[in-house]
Design a protein around this motif. Structure first.
Motif, PDB file in Angstrom:
ATOM      1  N   GLN A   3      83.133 -53.060  -8.404  1.00 47.90           N
ATOM      2  CA  GLN A   3      81.954 -52.447  -8.681  1.00 47.90           C
ATOM      3  C   GLN A   3      80.604 -52.749  -7.862  1.00 47.90           C
ATOM      4  OE1 GLN A   3      80.926 -52.635 -12.931  1.00 47.90           O
ATOM      5  NE2 GLN A   3      82.792 -52.027 -13.684  1.00 47.90           N
ATOM      6  N   ARG A   4      80.727 -53.864  -7.204  1.00 38.54           N
ATOM      7  CA  ARG A   4      79.725 -54.360  -6.599  1.00 38.54           C
ATOM      8  C   ARG A   4      80.200 -54.223  -4.902  1.00 38.54           C
ATOM      9  NH1 ARG A   4      79.840 -55.850 -11.090  1.00 38.54           N
ATOM     10  NH2 ARG A   4      77.897 -56.339 -12.581  1.00 38.54           N
ATOM     11  N   GLU A   5      81.254 -53.448  -4.708  1.00 41.65           N
ATOM     12  CA  GLU A   5      81.693 -52.982  -3.380  1.00 41.65           C
ATOM     13  C   GLU A   5      82.124 -54.204  -2.470  1.00 41.65           C
ATOM     14  OE1 GLU A   5      79.101 -50.675  -1.226  1.00 41.65           O
ATOM     15  OE2 GLU A   5      78.766 -49.149  -2.901  1.00 41.65           O
ATOM     16  N   ARG A   6      82.467 -55.269  -3.315  1.00 39.90           N
ATOM     17  CA  ARG A   6      83.099 -56.398  -2.764  1.00 39.90           C
ATOM     18  C   ARG A   6      84.570 -56.258  -2.756  1.00 39.90           C
ATOM     19  NH1 ARG A   6      80.287 -61.631  -5.374  1.00 39.90           N
ATOM     20  NH2 ARG A   6      82.114 -62.519  -4.157  1.00 39.90           N
ATOM     21  N   HIS A   7      85.378 -55.330  -2.357  1.00 40.54           N
ATOM     22  CA  HIS A   7      86.677 -54.778  -2.426  1.00 40.54           C
ATOM     23  C   HIS A   7      87.576 -55.760  -1.824  1.00 40.54           C
ATOM     24  CE1 HIS A   7      85.150 -50.953  -3.949  1.00 40.54           C
ATOM     25  NE2 HIS A   7      84.337 -51.033  -2.729  1.00 40.54           N
ATOM     26  N   ALA A   8      87.113 -56.462  -0.648  1.00 38.61           N
ATOM     27  CA  ALA A   8      88.265 -57.483  -0.129  1.00 38.61           C
ATOM     28  C   ALA A   8      88.392 -58.434  -0.904  1.00 38.61           C
ATOM     29  CB  ALA A   8      87.625 -57.995   1.300  1.00 38.61           C
ATOM     30  N   ASP A   9      87.188 -59.016  -1.540  1.00 38.53           N
ATOM     31  CA  ASP A   9      87.334 -60.168  -2.683  1.00 38.53           C
ATOM     32  C   ASP A   9      88.178 -59.831  -3.841  1.00 38.53           C
ATOM     33  OD1 ASP A   9      85.742 -61.987  -1.009  1.00 38.53           O
ATOM     34  OD2 ASP A   9      83.988 -61.254  -1.910  1.00 38.53           O
ATOM     35  N   ALA A  10      87.832 -58.400  -4.198  1.00 35.75           N
ATOM     36  CA  ALA A  10      88.823 -58.117  -5.412  1.00 35.75           C
ATOM     37  C   ALA A  10      90.163 -57.880  -5.204  1.00 35.75           C
ATOM     38  CB  ALA A  10      88.169 -56.613  -5.682  1.00 35.75           C
ATOM     39  N   LEU A  11      90.495 -57.513  -3.942  1.00 31.36           N
ATOM     40  CA  LEU A  11      92.175 -57.350  -3.580  1.00 31.36           C
ATOM     41  C   LEU A  11      92.754 -58.756  -3.587  1.00 31.36           C
ATOM     42  CD1 LEU A  11      91.986 -55.009  -0.624  1.00 31.36           C
ATOM     43  CD2 LEU A  11      93.243 -54.489  -2.747  1.00 31.36           C
ATOM     44  N   ASN A  12      91.956 -59.934  -3.076  1.00 35.57           N
ATOM     45  CA  ASN A  12      92.512 -61.158  -3.236  1.00 35.57           C
ATOM     46  C   ASN A  12      92.649 -61.740  -4.637  1.00 35.57           C
ATOM     47  OD1 ASN A  12      92.872 -62.129  -0.615  1.00 35.57           O
ATOM     48  ND2 ASN A  12      90.599 -62.054  -0.369  1.00 35.57           N
ATOM     49  N   VAL A  13      91.797 -61.224  -5.496  1.00 37.30           N
ATOM     50  CA  VAL A  13      92.115 -61.684  -7.116  1.00 37.30           C
ATOM     51  C   VAL A  13      93.261 -60.904  -7.477  1.00 37.30           C
ATOM     52  CG1 VAL A  13      90.946 -61.547  -9.244  1.00 37.30           C
ATOM     53  CG2 VAL A  13      89.608 -62.083  -7.309  1.00 37.30           C
ATOM     54  N   ASP A  14      93.401 -59.574  -7.184  1.00 40.41           N
ATOM     55  CA  ASP A  14      94.601 -58.737  -7.429  1.00 40.41           C
ATOM     56  C   ASP A  14      95.737 -59.443  -6.903  1.00 40.41           C
ATOM     57  OD1 ASP A  14      92.775 -57.041  -8.648  1.00 40.41           O
ATOM     58  OD2 ASP A  14      92.710 -55.757  -7.108  1.00 40.41           O
ATOM     59  N   LYS A  15      96.014 -59.986  -5.884  1.00 42.58           N
ATOM     60  CA  LYS A  15      96.866 -60.668  -5.063  1.00 42.58           C
ATOM     61  C   LYS A  15      97.519 -61.981  -6.009  1.00 42.58           C
ATOM     62  CE  LYS A  15      98.290 -63.280  -1.085  1.00 42.58           C
ATOM     63  NZ  LYS A  15      97.728 -63.772   0.358  1.00 42.58           N
ATOM     64  N   ASP A  16      96.476 -62.688  -6.314  1.00 43.07           N
ATOM     65  CA  ASP A  16      96.532 -63.853  -7.234  1.00 43.07           C
ATOM     66  C   ASP A  16      97.241 -63.247  -8.546  1.00 43.07           C
ATOM     67  OD1 ASP A  16      95.421 -65.540  -5.357  1.00 43.07           O
ATOM     68  OD2 ASP A  16      93.489 -65.633  -6.559  1.00 43.07           O
ATOM     69  N   VAL A  17      96.718 -62.333  -8.968  1.00 39.82           N
ATOM     70  CA  VAL A  17      97.549 -61.759 -10.294  1.00 39.82           C
ATOM     71  C   VAL A  17      98.924 -61.333 -10.085  1.00 39.82           C
ATOM     72  CG1 VAL A  17      97.624 -59.714 -12.111  1.00 39.82           C
ATOM     73  CG2 VAL A  17      95.300 -60.704 -11.320  1.00 39.82           C
ATOM     74  N   LEU A  18      99.406 -60.755  -8.921  1.00 36.39           N
ATOM     75  CA  LEU A  18     100.581 -60.246  -8.592  1.00 36.39           C
ATOM     76  C   LEU A  18     101.601 -61.613  -8.462  1.00 36.39           C
ATOM     77  CD1 LEU A  18     100.209 -57.566  -6.173  1.00 36.39           C
ATOM     78  CD2 LEU A  18     101.129 -57.268  -8.626  1.00 36.39           C
ATOM     79  N   LEU A  19     101.150 -62.666  -7.894  1.00 37.67           N
ATOM     80  CA  LEU A  19     101.767 -64.016  -7.783  1.00 37.67           C
ATOM     81  C   LEU A  19     101.988 -64.575  -8.977  1.00 37.67           C
ATOM     82  CD1 LEU A  19      99.806 -65.556  -4.873  1.00 37.67           C
ATOM     83  CD2 LEU A  19     102.128 -64.548  -4.837  1.00 37.67           C
ATOM     84  N   GLU A  20     101.035 -64.498 -10.261  1.00 38.42           N
ATOM     85  CA  GLU A  20     101.001 -64.861 -11.384  1.00 38.42           C
ATOM     86  C   GLU A  20     102.217 -64.343 -12.091  1.00 38.42           C
ATOM     87  OE1 GLU A  20      99.850 -67.338 -12.972  1.00 38.42           O
ATOM     88  OE2 GLU A  20      97.973 -67.859 -11.932  1.00 38.42           O
ATOM     89  N   VAL A  21     102.431 -63.008 -11.843  1.00 37.22           N
ATOM     90  CA  VAL A  21     103.734 -62.466 -12.644  1.00 37.22           C
ATOM     91  C   VAL A  21     104.711 -62.389 -11.943  1.00 37.22           C
ATOM     92  CG1 VAL A  21     101.961 -61.207 -14.009  1.00 37.22           C
ATOM     93  CG2 VAL A  21     102.702 -59.871 -11.716  1.00 37.22           C
ATOM     94  N   GLY A  22     104.978 -63.341 -10.881  1.00 35.96           N
ATOM     95  CA  GLY A  22     106.289 -63.606 -10.049  1.00 35.96           C
ATOM     96  C   GLY A  22     106.507 -62.192  -8.997  1.00 35.96           C
ATOM     97  N   GLN A  23     105.563 -61.455  -8.451  1.00 36.17           N
ATOM     98  CA  GLN A  23     105.812 -60.803  -7.503  1.00 36.17           C
ATOM     99  C   GLN A  23     105.970 -61.093  -6.104  1.00 36.17           C
ATOM    100  OE1 GLN A  23     106.866 -57.486  -8.359  1.00 36.17           O
ATOM    101  NE2 GLN A  23     106.901 -58.314 -10.355  1.00 36.17           N
ATOM    102  N   LYS A  24     106.320 -60.660  -5.495  1.00 33.08           N
ATOM    103  CA  LYS A  24     106.340 -60.963  -3.993  1.00 33.08           C
ATOM    104  C   LYS A  24     104.951 -61.003  -3.357  1.00 33.08           C
ATOM    105  CE  LYS A  24     108.221 -60.007   0.846  1.00 33.08           C
ATOM    106  NZ  LYS A  24     109.051 -59.073   1.298  1.00 33.08           N
TER     107      LYS A  24
END
Length: 309
Positions: free
Chosen positions: A233-254
């Motif tokens: 929402q604050r247009e920090r999209h690159a930071d948001a993508l990094n958080v999303d990447k961590d979520v994927l790692l948590e659920v065992g995704q590549k």
């Protein structure tokens, strides 16, 4: 107002803490806890006197009364001393909660009574509140009120309740130890609402509180997702993508590269696979009950949106 009897001044003061319209029975019950015993006939007579003086409105024979103007309501409250203000506020809140928790009927809706009682307790100093209601219970009430406010989009009202809940929890010793589920719900909802409409820094503090105390990824996922959305929402999209990447790692995704080009390339590959599948084949697939799988799909979908920015 100053020329009225002290009892009538107190009755109007009590009324000023209630909804725009108030019912005779509620005034009677609260008045008998604040004042010496007052008979209902005396209260009716005093309120009718206020009607004749143009301070209140009341249809003949109706138990409902209403201040003729908001300024009258404000003035009635200002006539009360600070001590009387706190006593009346806490007494009225206690009465409403007793009615709700005992299953007794109140002449206003349960949601109105809940919001009003919570607000009355929240107005008062913490040093006095604990004499009238258990602090943990008041935290619960603020969460319930905030949750209800969120459901109708009243996020700033919800923030007021949630920040009060956090303030109260800070005065409860070892809150996360003795009231883990309550703390998790409080800080998760508080972080979500702060990220949505409030102060991002405060939301991050609440998220860090969840992150530090949560015992599993599942317990912190909602707050982590809100954090990612708040960054977006604050247009920090690159930071948001990094958080999303961590979520994927948590659920065992590549592990994925969190840069936008990589995300779009992988989505393009997925699209190619789907284009080779018919609608009937897709619809024939069984519904998954794998929560990690669902989280992964939701996260990838959100990453695709962020990647375009």
């Amino acid at each position: 107002l100053q020329s009225l009897s002290s009892v009538l001044q107190t009755l109007l003061g009590i009324s000023s803490f209630l909804m725009t319209s108030f019912r005779l029975e509620i005034i009677f019950e609260i008045a008998n806890r604040v004042l010496d015993t007052v008979h209902i006939e005396e209260i009716v007579s005093l309120l009718e006197n206020a009607v004749k003086k143009g301070l209140l409105e009341n249809a003949i024979g109706s138990p409902w009364y209403k201040f003729r103007h908001d300024r009258v309501k404000e003035a009635a409250r200002l006539l009360l001393s600070e001590q009387d203000t706190h006593i009346i506020s806490l007494t009225a809140g206690s009465f409403l909660m007793e009615q709700l928790e005992n299953g007794s009927s109140v002449p206003i809706s349960k949601s109105e009574a809940l919001f009003l009682a919570t607000d009355l307790f929240n107005r008062s100093p913490l040093r006095l509140v604990s004499d009238y209601i258990d602090m943990v219970r008041l935290v619960e009430l603020n969460i319930i009120a905030a949750d209800s406010a969120c459901q109708v989009g009243a996020y700033f009202v919800a923030l007021k309740n949630l920040n009060k809940g956090v303030e109260l929890m800070n005065h409860i010793e070892d809150g996360w130890v003795h009231h883990f589920d309550l703390c998790l719900k409080l800080y998760t909802l508080a972080s979500t609402v702060e990220f949505t409409v409030g102060d991002f820094g405060i939301g991050k503090d609440y998220y860090d509180e969840v992150k530090q105390n949560a015992r599993s990824f599942g317990e912190r996922y909602s707050s982590q997702k809100a954090y990612s959305d708040g960054l977006g929402q604050r247009e920090r999209h690159a930071d948001a993508l990094n958080v999303d990447k961590d979520v994927l790692l948590e659920v065992g995704q590549k592990a994925l590269s969190a840069n936008a080009f990589s995300v779009l390339m992988q989505l393009s590959q997925l699209k190619k696979k789907l284009n080779k599948t018919t609608d009937d084949e897709i619809l024939s697939l069984s519904v998954t009950n794998d929560k990690d799988h669902v989280i992964a799909v939701e996260t990838l979908s959100m990453m695709s949106t962020r990647a375009f920015y």
